[in-house]
Design a protein around this motif. Structure first.
Motif, PDB file in Angstrom:
ATOM      1  N   TRP A  60      -3.786  -3.446 -11.748  1.00 53.54           N
ATOM      2  CA  TRP A  60      -3.137  -1.676 -12.370  1.00 53.54           C
ATOM      3  C   TRP A  60      -4.848  -1.127 -11.846  1.00 53.54           C
ATOM      4  CZ3 TRP A  60       1.229  -0.236 -11.537  1.00 53.54           C
ATOM      5  CH2 TRP A  60       2.945  -0.518 -12.333  1.00 53.54           C
ATOM      6  N   GLU A  61      -5.445  -1.037 -12.277  1.00 57.95           N
ATOM      7  CA  GLU A  61      -6.611  -0.823 -11.758  1.00 57.95           C
ATOM      8  C   GLU A  61      -7.087  -0.437 -10.183  1.00 57.95           C
ATOM      9  OE1 GLU A  61     -10.401  -2.609 -12.885  1.00 57.95           O
ATOM     10  OE2 GLU A  61      -9.839  -2.629 -14.909  1.00 57.95           O
ATOM     11  N   SER A  62      -6.335  -1.265  -9.196  1.00 53.26           N
ATOM     12  CA  SER A  62      -6.190  -1.417  -8.135  1.00 53.26           C
ATOM     13  C   SER A  62      -5.304  -0.713  -7.109  1.00 53.26           C
ATOM     14  CB  SER A  62      -6.168  -2.499  -7.345  1.00 53.26           C
ATOM     15  OG  SER A  62      -6.885  -4.082  -7.928  1.00 53.26           O
ATOM     16  N   PHE A  63      -4.021  -0.253  -8.116  1.00 53.02           N
ATOM     17  CA  PHE A  63      -2.891   0.432  -7.637  1.00 53.02           C
ATOM     18  C   PHE A  63      -3.314   2.227  -8.084  1.00 53.02           C
ATOM     19  CE2 PHE A  63       1.065   2.678  -8.777  1.00 53.02           C
ATOM     20  CZ  PHE A  63       1.176   2.614  -7.850  1.00 53.02           C
ATOM     21  N   ASP A 146     -20.261   3.375  -9.415  1.00 54.55           N
ATOM     22  CA  ASP A 146     -19.046   3.719 -10.083  1.00 54.55           C
ATOM     23  C   ASP A 146     -18.488   5.038  -9.194  1.00 54.55           C
ATOM     24  OD1 ASP A 146     -19.811   4.246 -11.809  1.00 54.55           O
ATOM     25  OD2 ASP A 146     -18.857   3.372 -13.426  1.00 54.55           O
ATOM     26  N   LYS A 147     -19.288   6.155  -9.796  1.00 52.73           N
ATOM     27  CA  LYS A 147     -18.588   7.381  -9.041  1.00 52.73           C
ATOM     28  C   LYS A 147     -18.502   8.136  -8.125  1.00 52.73           C
ATOM     29  CE  LYS A 147     -19.320   8.499 -14.533  1.00 52.73           C
ATOM     30  NZ  LYS A 147     -20.240   9.581 -15.634  1.00 52.73           N
ATOM     31  N   ALA A 230     -17.361  -4.537  -1.924  1.00 53.74           N
ATOM     32  CA  ALA A 230     -17.598  -6.309  -1.965  1.00 53.74           C
ATOM     33  C   ALA A 230     -15.823  -5.062  -3.521  1.00 53.74           C
ATOM     34  CB  ALA A 230     -18.077  -6.904  -2.513  1.00 53.74           C
ATOM     35  N   GLY A 231     -15.582  -4.525  -3.096  1.00 50.21           N
ATOM     36  CA  GLY A 231     -14.388  -4.023  -4.410  1.00 50.21           C
ATOM     37  C   GLY A 231     -15.308  -3.222  -4.919  1.00 50.21           C
ATOM     38  N   GLY A 232     -16.722  -3.228  -4.864  1.00 46.00           N
ATOM     39  CA  GLY A 232     -17.116  -2.840  -6.438  1.00 46.00           C
ATOM     40  C   GLY A 232     -17.690  -1.250  -6.820  1.00 46.00           C
ATOM     41  N   PRO A 233     -18.646  -0.696  -7.559  1.00 42.25           N
ATOM     42  CA  PRO A 233     -18.796  -1.189  -8.215  1.00 42.25           C
ATOM     43  C   PRO A 233     -18.294  -1.326  -9.226  1.00 42.25           C
ATOM     44  CG  PRO A 233     -20.545   0.943  -7.339  1.00 42.25           C
ATOM     45  CD  PRO A 233     -19.265   0.532  -6.798  1.00 42.25           C
ATOM     46  N   ARG A 234     -18.017  -2.040  -9.510  1.00 43.81           N
ATOM     47  CA  ARG A 234     -16.653  -2.042 -11.578  1.00 43.81           C
ATOM     48  C   ARG A 234     -16.287  -1.476 -10.930  1.00 43.81           C
ATOM     49  NH1 ARG A 234     -20.269   1.914 -16.358  1.00 43.81           N
ATOM     50  NH2 ARG A 234     -22.498   0.704 -15.751  1.00 43.81           N
ATOM     51  N   ARG A 235     -15.627  -2.470  -9.995  1.00 44.52           N
ATOM     52  CA  ARG A 235     -14.027  -2.984  -8.707  1.00 44.52           C
ATOM     53  C   ARG A 235     -13.790  -0.588  -9.201  1.00 44.52           C
ATOM     54  NH1 ARG A 235     -11.523  -6.956  -9.944  1.00 44.52           N
ATOM     55  NH2 ARG A 235      -8.939  -5.601 -10.147  1.00 44.52           N
TER      56      ARG A 235
END
Length: 297
Positions: A60-63, A146-147, A230-235
Motif C-alpha cells: 500500500w505504501e508503494s501503491f 525522503d521529501k 533503490a526505492g529510498g530514502p525511507r521507501r
C-alpha cells in the motif's frame, strides 16, 4: 484464377503474421503467464497471493507512491509538452534548432540520464548545489531526502519525456487547418483564447493518445528508482513496479510479484478505458447525427 484471388486476399494476413507472432510471444504470453501466476497456488486457482498482498503495508505504501507519482507527473509532462509544441510550431526563423534541442533528451536512455542526473544532484559535490551556493541558496539534500527524492525523479523523467511527447502533439498541430487561425484572428481572438477554444479541441484525439500512453509508461516506470535511489530514502520512491522487481529478483517471491504486476495491469486497463471515453466522447455524436440527416441513433 481462384488460386490467384485467394493468394491476393490472404497476402495481407501473411504480411502481418510475423508481427502478430512476435506480439503474442513477447506481449500476450507474458501477460497471461503473469495473470495465471498471480492466481496459481500449488497448481490450483486461489486468491491467496492477493489476500496476502492486500494485507501488506509495503504494498500500500508503494501503491500510493505510484498514484502520487502519476497524478503529478503526467499532467505536468503533457502541459509542458503542449507548451513546447505550440512554441516550436510557430513560424519563426531558427525554430528548427530549438525543436532539436528539446527533443535531444528523448534520444538518451533512461539509465544514462539517471546516472547523469544523480551525479548533478549529488548533495556534496553536485553541480546543482554548486549553482545554488553561488546564488546564496543553502545546499539541498535532493535524492537523499525522503521529501525531495520523488520530486527529483519526476524532474528527471520530465526532462526525458517532454521532448518525446512534444513531437506527437506537434504532429497533431500540423494537422490543424491554418485558415481556422486566420478566421479566429479576424474575429479578434487572442493567443490564449485561440489555444483553449480552437487548438486544444482540434487536437483532442492526439492529446488523448499522449495522455494514455504517458500514463501507461509512468505506471511502469522503475529504472530511475532502481538506479538512483533503490526505492529510498525511507521507501519514498518505491513505486509498484520496483516493488514487483524486488519480489521477483530480491525476495524470490514470484507469486507476490505476479500479483503486483496484475494490479498494475488492472490500473492500465482502466487508463485504456479512459482513452476510449475521451476519443469516443459525446463531442463526436452531434457531427455524426448531422451527417446522416438526423437518422443516426
Amino acid at each position: 484464377m481462384k488460386t490467384k484471388r485467394l493468394a491476393a486476399k490472404t497476402l495481407p494476413y501473411w504480411l502481418i503474421a510475423p508481427a502478430i507472432v512476435l506480439i503474442a510471444l513477447f506481449k500476450l504470453y507474458p501477460i497471461m503467464n503473469t495473470l495465471w501466476g498471480s492466481m496459481n497456488v500449488d497448481g490450483g486457482l486461489s486468491a491467496a497471493h492477493f489476500q496476502a498482498l492486500f494485507r501488506d503495508k509495503y504494498f500500500w505504501e508503494s501503491f500510493w507512491v505510484t498514484v502520487k507519482f502519476n497524478v503529478i507527473l503526467t499532467p505536468l509532462q503533457i502541459f509542458l509538452s503542449l507548451l513546447l509544441a505550440l512554441l516550436v510550431n510557430a513560424n519563426v526563423p531558427g525554430i528548427g534548432v530549438f525543436r532539436t534541442i528539446y527533443y535531444l533528451p528523448a534520444t538518451m536512455s533512461t539509465a544514462v540520464a539517471a546516472i547523469i542526473w544523480s551525479t548533478m544532484l549529488n548533495p556534496n559535490n553536485g553541480v546543482i548545489n554548486s549553482l545554488l551556493s553561488f546564488f546564496g541558496i543553502d545546499r539541498q539534500p535532493f535524492l537523499t531526502s525522503d521529501k525531495q527524492a520523488l520530486f527529483c525523479i519526476m524532474a528527471i523523467t520530465t526532462w526525458i519525456g517532454v521532448g518525446y511527447w512534444m513531437m506527437f502533439i506537434l504532429a497533431g498541430l500540423k494537422g490543424v487547418d491554418a485558415e481556422v487561425y486566420s478566421a479566429a484572428k479576424i474575429d479578434g481572438a487572442g493567443w490564449l483564447q485561440t489555444t483553449l477554444k480552437i487548438t486544444v479541441p482540434m487536437i483532442r484525439r492526439t492529446l488523448a493518445f499522449v495522455l494514455i500512453s504517458d500514463t501507461t509508461i509512468n505506471l511502469l516506470m522503475f529504472a530511475p528508482m532502481q538506479i538512483i535511489t533503490a526505492g529510498g530514502p525511507r521507501r519514498s520512491t518505491n513505486v509498484l513496479m520496483y516493488e514487483a522487481y524486488k519480489s521477483y529478483f530480491v525476495y524470490a517471491d514470484k507469486g507476490r510479484g505476479d500479483a503486483i504486476v496484475s494490479v498494475l495491469l488492472v490500473m492500465i486497463a482502466l487508463v485504456v478505458f479512459l482513452q476510449y471515453i475521451l476519443v469516443n466522447g459525446r463531442d463526436d455524436r452531434p457531427a455524426r447525427k448531422k451527417r446522416t440527416g438526423g437518422n443516426a441513433p
